[in-house]
Write a protein that holds these residues in place. Structure first.
Motif, PDB file in Angstrom:
ATOM      1  N   VAL A 196     -32.736 -21.234  42.020  1.00  0.00           N
ATOM      2  CA  VAL A 196     -32.461 -22.658  42.219  1.00  0.00           C
ATOM      3  C   VAL A 196     -33.813 -23.347  42.377  1.00  0.00           C
ATOM      4  O   VAL A 196     -34.774 -22.753  42.879  1.00  0.00           O
ATOM      5  CB  VAL A 196     -31.585 -22.930  43.464  1.00  0.00           C
ATOM      6  N   GLY A 197     -33.883 -24.571  41.944  1.00  0.00           N
ATOM      7  CA  GLY A 197     -35.152 -25.281  42.068  1.00  0.00           C
ATOM      8  C   GLY A 197     -34.956 -26.761  41.844  1.00  0.00           C
ATOM      9  O   GLY A 197     -33.868 -27.215  41.435  1.00  0.00           O
ATOM     10  N   GLY A 198     -35.994 -27.510  42.139  1.00  0.00           N
ATOM     11  CA  GLY A 198     -35.897 -28.945  41.931  1.00  0.00           C
ATOM     12  C   GLY A 198     -37.231 -29.638  42.068  1.00  0.00           C
ATOM     13  O   GLY A 198     -38.195 -29.080  42.602  1.00  0.00           O
ATOM     14  N   ASP A 199     -37.267 -30.843  41.531  1.00  0.00           N
ATOM     15  CA  ASP A 199     -38.435 -31.711  41.667  1.00  0.00           C
ATOM     16  C   ASP A 199     -37.957 -33.066  42.169  1.00  0.00           C
ATOM     17  O   ASP A 199     -36.895 -33.556  41.745  1.00  0.00           O
ATOM     18  CB  ASP A 199     -39.149 -31.881  40.312  1.00  0.00           C
ATOM     19  N   TRP A 200     -38.727 -33.662  43.056  1.00  0.00           N
ATOM     20  CA  TRP A 200     -38.318 -34.919  43.661  1.00  0.00           C
ATOM     21  C   TRP A 200     -39.519 -35.854  43.739  1.00  0.00           C
ATOM     22  O   TRP A 200     -40.538 -35.509  44.335  1.00  0.00           O
ATOM     23  CB  TRP A 200     -37.763 -34.649  45.073  1.00  0.00           C
ATOM     24  N   THR A 201     -39.376 -36.998  43.101  1.00  0.00           N
ATOM     25  CA  THR A 201     -40.399 -38.036  43.238  1.00  0.00           C
ATOM     26  C   THR A 201     -40.031 -38.835  44.477  1.00  0.00           C
ATOM     27  O   THR A 201     -39.264 -39.802  44.432  1.00  0.00           O
ATOM     28  CB  THR A 201     -40.443 -38.931  41.986  1.00  0.00           C
ATOM     29  N   ALA A 202     -40.558 -38.406  45.619  1.00  0.00           N
ATOM     30  CA  ALA A 202     -40.150 -38.985  46.901  1.00  0.00           C
ATOM     31  C   ALA A 202     -40.634 -40.413  47.054  1.00  0.00           C
ATOM     32  O   ALA A 202     -39.980 -41.237  47.704  1.00  0.00           O
ATOM     33  CB  ALA A 202     -40.684 -38.118  48.039  1.00  0.00           C
ATOM     34  N   ALA A 203     -41.768 -40.710  46.503  1.00  0.00           N
ATOM     35  CA  ALA A 203     -42.314 -42.068  46.560  1.00  0.00           C
ATOM     36  C   ALA A 203     -43.255 -42.226  45.375  1.00  0.00           C
ATOM     37  O   ALA A 203     -43.537 -41.264  44.658  1.00  0.00           O
ATOM     38  CB  ALA A 203     -43.067 -42.276  47.880  1.00  0.00           C
ATOM     39  N   SER A 204     -43.709 -43.439  45.180  1.00  0.00           N
ATOM     40  CA  SER A 204     -44.594 -43.671  44.041  1.00  0.00           C
ATOM     41  C   SER A 204     -45.880 -42.844  44.158  1.00  0.00           C
ATOM     42  O   SER A 204     -46.547 -42.579  43.165  1.00  0.00           O
ATOM     43  CB  SER A 204     -44.937 -45.155  43.932  1.00  0.00           C
ATOM     44  N   TRP A 205     -46.195 -42.425  45.387  1.00  0.00           N
ATOM     45  CA  TRP A 205     -47.447 -41.678  45.596  1.00  0.00           C
ATOM     46  C   TRP A 205     -47.221 -40.193  45.883  1.00  0.00           C
ATOM     47  O   TRP A 205     -48.183 -39.461  46.061  1.00  0.00           O
ATOM     48  CB  TRP A 205     -48.235 -42.303  46.754  1.00  0.00           C
ATOM     49  N   LEU A 206     -45.943 -39.776  45.921  1.00  0.00           N
ATOM     50  CA  LEU A 206     -45.682 -38.402  46.341  1.00  0.00           C
ATOM     51  C   LEU A 206     -44.620 -37.744  45.466  1.00  0.00           C
ATOM     52  O   LEU A 206     -43.519 -38.271  45.295  1.00  0.00           O
ATOM     53  CB  LEU A 206     -45.206 -38.397  47.799  1.00  0.00           C
ATOM     54  N   SER A 207     -44.945 -36.577  44.914  1.00  0.00           N
ATOM     55  CA  SER A 207     -43.979 -35.764  44.164  1.00  0.00           C
ATOM     56  C   SER A 207     -43.906 -34.390  44.812  1.00  0.00           C
ATOM     57  O   SER A 207     -44.933 -33.789  45.141  1.00  0.00           O
ATOM     58  CB  SER A 207     -44.422 -35.596  42.708  1.00  0.00           C
ATOM     59  N   LEU A 208     -42.670 -33.909  44.987  1.00  0.00           N
ATOM     60  CA  LEU A 208     -42.455 -32.616  45.628  1.00  0.00           C
ATOM     61  C   LEU A 208     -41.651 -31.706  44.704  1.00  0.00           C
ATOM     62  O   LEU A 208     -40.847 -32.183  43.902  1.00  0.00           O
ATOM     63  CB  LEU A 208     -41.689 -32.788  46.952  1.00  0.00           C
ATOM     64  N   GLY A 209     -41.854 -30.428  44.834  1.00  0.00           N
ATOM     65  CA  GLY A 209     -41.084 -29.481  44.012  1.00  0.00           C
ATOM     66  C   GLY A 209     -40.960 -28.154  44.710  1.00  0.00           C
ATOM     67  O   GLY A 209     -41.814 -27.775  45.528  1.00  0.00           O
ATOM     68  N   SER A 210     -39.886 -27.445  44.400  1.00  0.00           N
ATOM     69  CA  SER A 210     -39.688 -26.139  45.011  1.00  0.00           C
ATOM     70  C   SER A 210     -38.808 -25.267  44.116  1.00  0.00           C
ATOM     71  O   SER A 210     -37.969 -25.780  43.364  1.00  0.00           O
ATOM     72  CB  SER A 210     -39.036 -26.310  46.390  1.00  0.00           C
ATOM     73  N   ASP A 211     -39.005 -23.952  44.193  1.00  0.00           N
ATOM     74  CA  ASP A 211     -38.176 -22.997  43.455  1.00  0.00           C
ATOM     75  C   ASP A 211     -37.937 -21.776  44.326  1.00  0.00           C
ATOM     76  O   ASP A 211     -38.847 -21.313  45.022  1.00  0.00           O
ATOM     77  CB  ASP A 211     -38.871 -22.545  42.161  1.00  0.00           C
ATOM     78  N   LEU A 212     -36.712 -21.265  44.293  1.00  0.00           N
ATOM     79  CA  LEU A 212     -36.366 -20.023  44.976  1.00  0.00           C
ATOM     80  C   LEU A 212     -35.717 -19.102  43.963  1.00  0.00           C
ATOM     81  O   LEU A 212     -34.929 -19.554  43.117  1.00  0.00           O
ATOM     82  CB  LEU A 212     -35.381 -20.287  46.128  1.00  0.00           C
ATOM     83  N   ARG A 213     -36.040 -17.822  44.046  1.00  0.00           N
ATOM     84  CA  ARG A 213     -35.553 -16.896  43.020  1.00  0.00           C
ATOM     85  C   ARG A 213     -35.330 -15.519  43.639  1.00  0.00           C
ATOM     86  O   ARG A 213     -36.127 -15.067  44.467  1.00  0.00           O
ATOM     87  CB  ARG A 213     -36.612 -16.808  41.914  1.00  0.00           C
ATOM     88  N   ARG A 214     -34.250 -14.868  43.249  1.00  0.00           N
ATOM     89  CA  ARG A 214     -34.002 -13.475  43.648  1.00  0.00           C
ATOM     90  C   ARG A 214     -33.817 -12.665  42.372  1.00  0.00           C
ATOM     91  O   ARG A 214     -32.991 -13.012  41.521  1.00  0.00           O
ATOM     92  CB  ARG A 214     -32.771 -13.377  44.541  1.00  0.00           C
ATOM     93  N   THR A 215     -34.583 -11.588  42.240  1.00  0.00           N
ATOM     94  CA  THR A 215     -34.591 -10.800  41.000  1.00  0.00           C
ATOM     95  C   THR A 215     -34.356  -9.332  41.320  1.00  0.00           C
ATOM     96  O   THR A 215     -34.901  -8.811  42.301  1.00  0.00           O
ATOM     97  CB  THR A 215     -35.961 -10.934  40.292  1.00  0.00           C
TER      98      THR A 215
END
Lengths: 173, 569
Positions: free
Chosen positions: B327-346
């Protein structure tokens, strides 16, 4: 000496009819006819049939391959990871291969030769032989590994992404 | 405009065009069809061919291509022979030719002929032969069909067929239903297929078919079937003959793709059969599902892959033995801030083969990243943070852990660029404890640009100065540190009339744990390019690289000097 003239006996004819080569030829002709038949049938709906120029696709995929190799050899695994598609099967296995090898190998050089491409719609399979030279930590022993791999690249909105690897991985130990 | 017209090649006039594209150009002009095709090129992201309507109603397009010829001399001094340098001493030549010829007929059909070739006597470029076909394809595509011969790339789906084939591929659209098929062989190269060089791998004969049907404009279902069988006597390399047993692969799959607004989903299930001479047959199955949702400021993605260890197909992307979810995602939280995260089980399982039981390795991993744009008060400044971690549990119950952290700040303006990055890497492995280490790295760069550009005219000359330096310290937990330092100074200039010049100095060293002297590197690279005409250029280059200077095992010196002529069609 007179040349030997082949004779057509029932046995020879039967052997020829059952030969693998003839069956292969018939099989392949059948496949080609089927594909041609598909194309000759009347179509019903217009669809954009033009593909991007192969020239550009091949250069893009080769450029992405070089960028990935340079990022890896330059000890920038986080940059290299950004070029792997999130949906790539076995992505984390490849990422850990990179991190582990970078921890045990210094002064990595990867050289590519015999580079060839197969080009599809926004997809390019690049086939190449590689040689990897490095110093094995901690004794700094010069080492050489070689292999042959196929990297499949797909062009997306985020640029060229690696979606599959087949063969020997240059990122392994 | 006149010059541009002179450069164009008419498909009706060229003898090659007559051979390859007979019948594609007619007497009637249909500018609307041509424009539609050109728009399709552009929508697909490609460079749009220049379509020019002629007074007589015909159509002409550009012929893309280029050719380069290199002659260079190598002077190599390598302590370890081929182990420390891929190059050999001598004078070599290399030429590369690429061509992409396309014609758009009045009916909207597109004909194409693509050819790329490399010629070289340098074995570090072409290892086995003096020439090779990089890619060759001849094809024709219309409003509802496409047929290609040569190097074709069937890409049916993730689990079915995704490979390079030398053969024939065709597709056809019947209303909402599409049919695609291919047949050909998988071989190392055209040269190996033609037995000009030894074959190290079995030649595999393959074919496949795909049928897809659009239920709604966004929802499409598909089914595929494919088969591949190796030619038993196709290996010709003396040392490899008899080492590989021929096999036969059969696979079938079904799935759907859905795309509507922000939603995107693709799922597929497949079964396969595999028979290899002298071994019992095996059957495998696989399932994949990937989806995403793309909103205005948020993108979410998730997927699940389960590929049996026995699964074999004709897809480069399907790796057997993998079971993973993410699962993962990207979020433009504000005009000056972008966040992203990914989690994975293999979970990676090996094949239970020849009495060796299957082993399983599990990996849990995650990553987080943030990009900060400091905004109008600090124009040009950006910062980034990144953290990635994976924990591995192998078949013997041993644990390993990889951690990567990085932080950086960068500045860019029309005249100045600069950046500073810090990284920390921690690697722990119970199975290879001697390699456990913590590695810190620092990288600094600074650049300055000069030009005569002003508000009214673009620059006729530019000059760039770049410097960078870095240090990396690897602390081995078993004892001892190695420190790697590097630097580079680069000067590049460009003049619209005289061409460009690049000069780069590099250097650095690696300290050794054994107490031996540090391994020093030094290098200088020079490249000067001068345009001879609008389409031709000459480039002179020289490179002098010295690695591990004076070391009896790893020392290498590479001096390369050459000249290159290039011509663009």
């Amino acid at each position: 000496m007179s040349p030997t003239i082949p004779t057509c006996s029932p046995g020879r004819l039967a052997r020829f009819c059952l030969s693998r080569r003839l069956r292969f030829c018939l099989h392949r002709c059948l496949q080609c006819c089927a594909l041609a038949w598909i194309c000759l049938l009347p179509g019903a709906q217009a669809q954009g049939a033009a593909a991007p120029p192969a020239f550009e696709l091949e250069q893009g995929a080769r450029g992405a391959l070089n960028t990935l190799i340079v990022a890896y050899a330059g000890n920038q695994p986080l940059l290299a990871e950004t070029m792997l598609d999130e949906a790539m099967i076995g992505r984390q296995i490849l990422v850990d291969q990179m991190r582990t090898s970078l921890n045990q190998q210094a002064q990595i050089q990867v050289s590519l030769r015999d580079v060839r491409s197969s080009i599809g719609d926004n997809v390019v399979a690049v086939t190449f032989s590689w040689e990897k030279r490095f110093l094995q930590i901690p004794a700094m022993t010069p080492m050489l590994r070689s292999g042959r791999a196929i990297f499949m690249w797909q062009r997306s909105a985020q640029g060229w992404r690696l979606v599959g690897i087949s063969g020997d991985s240059p990122f392994a130990l | 405009m006149n010059n541009k017209k002179k450069r164009l090649r008419s498909f009706r006039c060229g003898p090659l065009a007559l051979l390859v594209f007979a019948g594609t150009a007619g007497a009637q002009s249909q500018p609307n069809s041509n424009e539609a095709i050109a728009q399709a090129f552009a929508q697909a992201g490609g460079a749009t061919p220049q379509v020019v309507a002629q007074p007589d109603g015909s159509t002409r397009i550009e012929w893309h291509g280029n050719a380069t010829v290199d002659v260079y001399g190598n002077k190599i001094n390598s302590a370890g022979g081929t182990t420390t340098s891929p190059l050999t001493s001598g004078t070599f030549g290399r030429s590369v030719f690429q061509s992409d010829l396309r014609g758009i007929g009045p009916g909207g059909d597109v004909s194409q002929f693509q050819l790329g070739m490399t010629f070289s006597n340098d074995r570090s470029v072409l290892s086995q032969t003096s020439h090779q076909i990089n890619n060759l394809q001849l094809g024709r595509a219309g409003p509802n069909y496409q047929i290609s011969v040569g190097d074709v790339m069937p890409n049916f789906s993730t689990l079915s067929s995704a490979l390079g084939v030398r053969g024939l591929m065709a597709s056809r659209q019947f209303g909402n239903t599409g049919v695609s098929g291919y047949t050909g062989v998988v071989a190392e190269s055209w040269e190996a297929l033609g037995e000009q060089i030894y074959r190290n791998q079995l030649v595999r004969e393959v074919y496949g078919v795909k049928v897809d049907h659009a239920i709604t404009p966004g929802l499409k279902v598909f089914a595929t079937g494919q088969e591949g069988s190796d030619r038993s006597d196709s290996i010709t390399a003396p040392g490899v003959i008899g080492t590989l047993q021929p096999a036969r692969v059969r696979a079938g799959s079904g799935g759907l793709t859905y795309q509507d607004g922000p939603w995107q989903l693709s799922t597929e299930a497949a079964m396969s059969g595999y028979e290899q001479t002298g071994l019992p047959g095996r059957h495998g199955h696989a399932f994949v599902a990937d989806g995403s949702w793309r909103g205005t400021t948020v993108t979410l993605r998730s997927g699940f892959h389960d590929i049996d260890t026995n699964f074999v197909s004709l897809s480069t992307a399907a790796q057997a033995g993998i079971k993973e979810g993410y699962v993962g995602g990207d979020w433009t939280a504000a005009s000056w801030l972008s966040l992203g995260s990914d989690l994975r089980r293999t979970k990676l399982a090996t094949l239970d083969f020849a009495g060796i039981p299957s082993t399983i390795t599990r990996t849990d991993s995650g990553s987080a990243r943030a990009t900060v744009n400091l905004g109008p008060n600090w124009p040009g400044w950006t910062g980034n943070l990144q953290q990635a971690e994976s924990r591995i549990f192998d078949a013997l119950g041993q644990r390993a852990r990889n951690e990567q952290s990085s932080a950086g700040v960068n500045y860019a303006s029309p005249t100045w660029t600069s950046g500073f990055n810090y990284g920390l890497s921690k690697v722990r492995s119970a199975g290879a404890a001697l390699s456990d280490s913590d590695t810190e790295s620092y990288q600094l760069m600074l650049g300055r640009s000069f030009s005569n550009a002003n508000a009214n005219e673009p620059a006729s000359w530019t000059l760039n100065l770049n410097t960078s330096g870095g240090m990396q310290r690897q602390h081995l937990l078993a004892g001892g540190d190695t420190v790697t330092t590097n630097y580079s100074v680069g000067i590049s200039g460009q003049n619209t009339r005289y061409g460009s010049l690049n000069l780069i100095f590099t250097g650095g060293e690696i300290t050794q744990l054994t107490g031996l002297p540090a391994l020093r590197q030094r290098g200088v690279q020079l490249e000067a390019l001068h345009p001879l005409s609008a389409r031709a250029a000459v480039k002179v280059y020289s490179r002098d690289i010295q690695r591990n200077i004076g070391d009896p095992l790893s020392g290498a010196t590479e001096r390369v000097t050459g000249i290159q002529l290039s011509y663009t069609l």
